[in-house]
Design an enzyme around this catalytic site. Sequence first.
Site, PDB file in Angstrom:
ATOM      1  CD  GLU A 101      -3.172  -0.707   0.406  1.00  0.00           C
ATOM      2  OE1 GLU A 101      -3.246   0.444  -0.056  1.00  0.00           O
ATOM      3  OE2 GLU A 101      -4.025  -1.582   0.212  1.00  0.00           O
ATOM      4  CB  SER A 153      -4.932   2.074  -2.203  1.00  0.00           C
ATOM      5  OG  SER A 153      -5.610   1.591  -1.078  1.00  0.00           O
ATOM      6  CG  ASP A 201      -0.616   5.337  -0.325  1.00  0.00           C
ATOM      7  OD1 ASP A 201      -1.479   5.036  -1.173  1.00  0.00           O
ATOM      8  OD2 ASP A 201      -0.837   5.324   0.897  1.00  0.00           O
TER       9      ASP A 201
END
EC number: 3.4.21.62
Length: 576
Positions: free
Chosen positions: A238, A485, A242
């Site tokens: 994740e 995300s 990002d």
Amino acid sequence: MTPHHSSSLLRLLSLLPLLTVPLTSTVTATPVTLTAHLRQSNLTELESTFWAIADPKSSLYLKHLSLPELAELIGASYEDIDAAAAFFKKAGGYDITVSNLRDTVTASFDSKPDVRLTSRGLPHESTHPDAVEFLVRQDVLPPSTPPLIPSAPPRTSAGSDSSPSYTISNIKDAYGIPTDYQASHPDTTQMVWGPGTFGYSKAKLEAHKIAEAPLINMDKIEFWTENHGTPGGDNFGEGQLDVDMISSFGLNVTTLVANTNTSASTEETTGFGAALLNFLTDLSSREEVPHVLSMSLGSLSSASCNLLCSEAAKTGIALTDCQAYISEQRQVCMYLSDDQTARINTALQVLGARGVTVMGSSGDGGSHFSFGPFQGSGDDAAIADALNEVSCKFQMPVFPTASPYVLSIGGEMWEVNSKHPVTWAGYGGGSGAGFSIQFEAPPHQQSSTTVSDYLQKPGMPPASSFNAKNRAYPDMSAVGVMGTSQSCPISAGIWSLITDIRLNKGLPPLGFVAPRLWQVAEEYPGEAFEDIIGGDSNTSCSNGFPATDGWDANTGFGRPIWDGFVKHFADDDVHA
């Protein structure tokens, strides 16, 4: 204003209100810390001030508050601070500090604190000072700790049609952003956050830079915390996504990567809510804060989880069995209580009042799940079946994106090519959508007919499945073929570029931009957002919110149009 206290500790605090004040000191190692979140003051005044600062029609618009002003407004009384510090010291705590906002007291412990100090984050009435509302524990793990969670397959796919090419340059082209456009103000700052194994690999970022975004400035990406994540962990992936996205779209913006906890529970269960609470309260009390904060992680709200089990109990499932089951489901129910999320909301208000634009992913489970349907075998099969039935009967919001103090970002994908955007869907999930259970509609939604007009259109889910008077989300969307995300940090990078233009003009940052976003989208349709029509939030259920013309509870007002963003958000003259 709290009267002056006569103790030496509080005399020191009154003289140095902006410092993190050490109350005791020692050189002993600190494997465990506890933070006491104290009862705050004047929360009604904070609420009204927050909305005034965010409202383009208010005389206080963009007149952000300073850290000392906020400390004076909401800080705990000196008596409460004294009581919490004395309590920690008596329990063996040391290196006791008070936050700049005077709303938390933190202590270090050589070993695991006595069980009487904390139980799932809740203070014990018989032993704790009355002013302590939450206790949050952080365990400092050694750098050599192996991955806490094995690598997981992607939760999302490239959508139903894999033919479009979702490269960075193609996404920028779809939004009209010049591929080589970079920030130039030295102070523009953006941040991504996650707990547990959250982090990123510089080598992978370098590979992404070479393949898709050659103008990424590697020297302007750094960790904000001592925790750098754990390669192989679920949240590490994740974090990588990002950082890749926010640095690709917020080119040349100082990018801070924050990981505030290294416990496995912060990725899977209620430890996440505690980590989020600690992070936001810590960040909001720092001398310097980023202009833009992107938060891609979240789960079903505490109110959603309470509804799940209360409804499942009506079918014959024992309430305790249901609660035990959902507590073991990874990244599904990660908040302790509605009170905890309310405290998180207060920290979000403080950040907005200081000028931070906070964004949250709208979720990957449509309007029914955190990610996808519940699964179970043996005794758990009946519980899973009951929860899936309840999940499809109601629209289940996630948090923090359903907070009225967060700019919620949904996901789009393309049919055939970028000129045909629709709602993102993949792996049985899809762009998160819906209405909060806990929080009423914010002022800019209450004063508008946009939401009520949308709900009059055909194809809506049963009115009994959601509360139409509460906070509706998302606010806007971006490409989310790797889940929201992806869309959240993309949007954050774009807003960072707008902030950069403003700073170069000597204008203040936008802070909580949702009221202005809604005003622009309603008064100048098609200028700053391109409408997304097609798809819905059904996922694996038979009902959900459709993406229709105008705002919808699936993709918000649509995806960015760069020229319109510059016109309506990078300058204030057009809205004077």
